[in-house]
Design an enzyme around this catalytic site. Structure first.
Site, PDB file in Angstrom:
ATOM      1  CE  LYS A 106      47.355  65.044  34.214  1.00  0.00           C
ATOM      2  NZ  LYS A 106      47.752  64.797  32.826  1.00  0.00           N
ATOM      3  N   GLY A 218      50.041  47.436  28.715  1.00  0.00           N
ATOM      4  CA  GLY A 218      48.814  48.216  28.924  1.00  0.00           C
ATOM      5  C   GLY A 218      47.883  48.082  27.737  1.00  0.00           C
ATOM      6  N   GLY A 220      44.749  49.840  27.747  1.00  0.00           N
ATOM      7  CA  GLY A 220      43.702  50.833  28.008  1.00  0.00           C
ATOM      8  C   GLY A 220      43.568  51.724  26.796  1.00  0.00           C
ATOM      9  CG  ASN A 221      42.230  56.247  25.449  1.00  0.00           C
ATOM     10  OD1 ASN A 221      42.977  56.555  24.535  1.00  0.00           O
ATOM     11  ND2 ASN A 221      41.007  56.729  25.557  1.00  0.00           N
ATOM     12  CB  ALA A 222      47.729  55.011  25.761  1.00  0.00           C
ATOM     13  N   GLY A 223      47.177  52.050  25.011  1.00  0.00           N
ATOM     14  CA  GLY A 223      47.693  50.770  24.510  1.00  0.00           C
ATOM     15  C   GLY A 223      46.808  50.133  23.459  1.00  0.00           C
TER      16      GLY A 223
HETATM   17  P1  NAD Z   1      43.871  53.460  30.957  1.00  0.00           P
HETATM   18  O1  NAD Z   1      43.448  53.540  32.372  1.00  0.00           O
HETATM   19  O2  NAD Z   1      42.854  53.514  29.885  1.00  0.00           O
HETATM   20  O3  NAD Z   1      44.718  52.120  30.710  1.00  0.00           O
HETATM   21  C1  NAD Z   1      45.774  51.715  31.533  1.00  0.00           C
HETATM   22  C2  NAD Z   1      46.157  50.281  31.182  1.00  0.00           C
HETATM   23  O4  NAD Z   1      47.268  49.906  31.992  1.00  0.00           O
HETATM   24  C3  NAD Z   1      45.066  49.255  31.461  1.00  0.00           C
HETATM   25  O5  NAD Z   1      45.101  48.256  30.469  1.00  0.00           O
HETATM   26  C4  NAD Z   1      45.503  48.644  32.808  1.00  0.00           C
HETATM   27  O6  NAD Z   1      45.031  47.322  32.992  1.00  0.00           O
HETATM   28  C5  NAD Z   1      47.002  48.678  32.632  1.00  0.00           C
HETATM   29  N1  NAD Z   1      47.721  48.590  33.903  1.00  0.00           N
HETATM   30  C6  NAD Z   1      47.407  49.179  35.086  1.00  0.00           C
HETATM   31  N2  NAD Z   1      48.320  48.826  36.008  1.00  0.00           N
HETATM   32  C7  NAD Z   1      49.214  48.034  35.384  1.00  0.00           C
HETATM   33  C8  NAD Z   1      50.376  47.352  35.818  1.00  0.00           C
HETATM   34  N3  NAD Z   1      50.810  47.406  37.084  1.00  0.00           N
HETATM   35  N4  NAD Z   1      51.068  46.621  34.906  1.00  0.00           N
HETATM   36  C9  NAD Z   1      50.630  46.549  33.636  1.00  0.00           C
HETATM   37  N5  NAD Z   1      49.538  47.148  33.176  1.00  0.00           N
HETATM   38  C10 NAD Z   1      48.840  47.881  34.046  1.00  0.00           C
HETATM   39  O7  NAD Z   1      44.937  54.629  30.794  1.00  0.00           O
HETATM   40  P2  NAD Z   1      45.422  55.283  29.426  1.00  0.00           P
HETATM   41  O8  NAD Z   1      44.607  56.489  29.146  1.00  0.00           O
HETATM   42  O9  NAD Z   1      45.606  54.247  28.388  1.00  0.00           O
HETATM   43  O10 NAD Z   1      46.856  55.831  29.899  1.00  0.00           O
HETATM   44  C11 NAD Z   1      47.992  54.973  29.970  1.00  0.00           C
HETATM   45  C12 NAD Z   1      49.226  55.827  30.138  1.00  0.00           C
HETATM   46  O11 NAD Z   1      49.330  56.724  29.035  1.00  0.00           O
HETATM   47  C13 NAD Z   1      49.232  56.702  31.401  1.00  0.00           C
HETATM   48  O12 NAD Z   1      50.553  56.830  31.863  1.00  0.00           O
HETATM   49  C14 NAD Z   1      48.720  58.028  30.895  1.00  0.00           C
HETATM   50  O13 NAD Z   1      49.136  59.103  31.713  1.00  0.00           O
HETATM   51  C15 NAD Z   1      49.394  58.048  29.530  1.00  0.00           C
HETATM   52  N6  NAD Z   1      48.735  58.985  28.616  1.00  0.00           N
HETATM   53  C16 NAD Z   1      47.499  58.716  28.123  1.00  0.00           C
HETATM   54  C17 NAD Z   1      46.897  59.634  27.289  1.00  0.00           C
HETATM   55  C18 NAD Z   1      45.553  59.359  26.695  1.00  0.00           C
HETATM   56  O14 NAD Z   1      45.128  60.164  25.845  1.00  0.00           O
HETATM   57  N7  NAD Z   1      44.864  58.294  27.034  1.00  0.00           N
HETATM   58  C19 NAD Z   1      47.552  60.842  26.960  1.00  0.00           C
HETATM   59  C20 NAD Z   1      48.841  61.071  27.474  1.00  0.00           C
HETATM   60  C21 NAD Z   1      49.419  60.122  28.308  1.00  0.00           C
END
Ligand code: NAD
Length: 420
Positions: A106, A218, A220-223
């Protein structure tokens, strides 16, 4: 006593617990408690006013017994070496569980990208990769995007690295744009993989996902992709969603387009015709499926006894603390561990790397099909390990079952390599 929330301490506690259950060789355990290599770099970046700022970055190779390191690069103002260490450990177990030929790694830079211009971001990306150039490469350690980094950042890094080497080295980094030989299906692969796991879990629980009530933390990308896919693939009903500012709830289900509109105004909280709720309330809703898809340490000993879902699908990394883990297990909540659920991203990263080094490219359908095969196999491996321990009179949760499989594979590779 306060609960331990340092991510690396949590990663070590999980490892220790699994090592004790499976009676892991002490020497293997000792190697696996710490990263093999921790690199800290300080590098200058030219700013738009002509001045120079110095940034601190890390690249951590946790273990490479099974192959080159693999893991994302985060640009975050609160980045810490302990967070990067924990994430690099989890990447090691994630790749081993998926049985793909990588170790775990990482990277991160302490930076608030919102304060940078596009040119400064490009300069930072190029300077960071120059600083860690000796430690990464297609057969050494292969980075990818993560929090606040994206395909464009990967493209700049691939370009900089290729220039330094005097030849194109696209296999040195994944998550690249399609124009630079990224993989089809990479952008939503984490959520797609999560959906395949949910499909298998629903079969196990005999849970009909049609009209099932889903809450997602959430957007973001995942949600975001999880919302879209759970409604499209299973006709489930997302009743609640949140972001860092708070959430919304509607018994009849939320509409994806309206949510996207609300988000344009800054937060899902601007969704009309829904009740506003807090992030804490969202986690405690009475639902069929709860998907934490935001940040770590959301389900702790403080709220674990109030979680009211049939299936907990950990799309985020580390959303459940070890103490909460025990409570959920005792209460019989089916908690699907992060390094199984969100492994779709790294599995398709592996496909991208394989395509880059072979020069032969696959269709989106081929990518999804291969992803389904791998992640469904991982799910059955985890269930089988849990069942095997049950047969020995030992109740282990799915996270521990997943750890045991991953540790067996990594320790096995270290053993045949003669590391212990
Ligand atoms: P992102 O930054 O695109 O989205 C994060 C989301 O979480 C946003 O909507 C943000 O507003 C929200 N958030 C932040 N703080 C918060 C809080 N205190 N309470 C509630 N919501 C909150 O990130 P992402 O890429 O969607 O990743 C989200 C999670 O998924 C992380 O733990 C990341 O490690 C994991 N993940 C993502 C991927 C990927 O491909 N995107 C892959 C593996 C794991």
């Amino acid at each position: 006593m306060t609960e331990e929330l340092n991510p690396f301490k949590i990663a070590q506690a999980q490892l220790d617990e699994a090592a004790s259950i499976m009676k892991l060789d002490k020497q293997a355990h000792s190697i696996l408690r710490e990263p093999m290599q921790t690199v800290t770099v300080n590098f200058p970046v030219r700013m738009r006013d002509g001045s120079t700022n110095t940034y601190t970055g890390f690249r951590i190779l946790y273990n490479n017994a099974r192959g080159p390191g693999k893991g994302g690069i985060r640009f975050h103002p609160q980045e810490s070496v302990d967070t990067v260490k924990a994430l690099s450990a989890w990447m090691t177990w994630k790749c081993a569980l998926a049985d793909i030929p990588f170790g775990g790694a990482k990277g991160g830079v302490v930076v608030d990208t919102k304060k940078l211009s596009e040119q400064e971001l490009e300069g930072l990306s190029r300077q960071y990769i120059r600083s860690i150039e000796k430690f990464v490469g297609p057969f050494t350690d292969v980075p990818a995007p993560d929090v606040y980094t994206n395909p464009q950042v990967m493209a700049w890094m691939a370009d900089e690295y290729s220039k330094m080497h005097g030849r194109d080295e696209f296999g040195m980094i994944t998550g690249k744009p399609l124009e630079l030989w990224g993989s089809q299906g990479r952008f939503d692969s984490t959520a797609v993989g999560g959906m395949y796991v949910l499909r298998e879990a629903a079969k196990l629980k005999k849970l009909n996902l049609r009209n099932a009530k889903v809450a997602i933390q959430g957007f973001g990308n995942a949600g975001n992709f999880a919302f879209d896919l759970v409604t499209k693939m299973f006709k489930a009903k997302v009743v609640a969603i949140s972001d860092s500012q708070g959430g919304v709830y509607s018994e009849k289900g939320l509409d994806y387009k309206k949510l996207e509109e609300a988000k344009q105004h800054g937060s899902v909280m601007y969704y009309k015709d829904a009740r506003r709720i807090t992030n804490d309330e969202l986690l405690e809703l009475d639902v069929d499926v709860l998907i934490p898809a935001a940040i770590e340490n959301q389900i702790t000993k403080r709220n674990a006894d109030k979680i009211n879902t049939k299936v907990l699908l950990e799309l985020a990394n580390g959303p459940v603390t070890p103490e909460a883990d025990r409570i959920l297990h005792e209460r019989g909540v089916l908690d699907l561990p992060d390094f199984l659920v969100n492994s779709g991203g790294v599995i398709v990263s592996y496909f991208e790397w394989a395509q880059n080094i072979s020069g032969y490219y696959w269709t989106k359908e081929e990518v999804y099909k291969k992803l389904d095969t791998i992640i469904t196999r991982s799910f059955s491996d985890v269930l089988a390990a849990q069942k095997a321990y049950k047969g020995l009179g030992r109740k282990v949760n799915l996270r521990m079952a997943a750890y045991i499989i991953a540790l067996r594979r990594v320790a096995g590779a270290m053993k045949v390599r003669g590391w212990y």
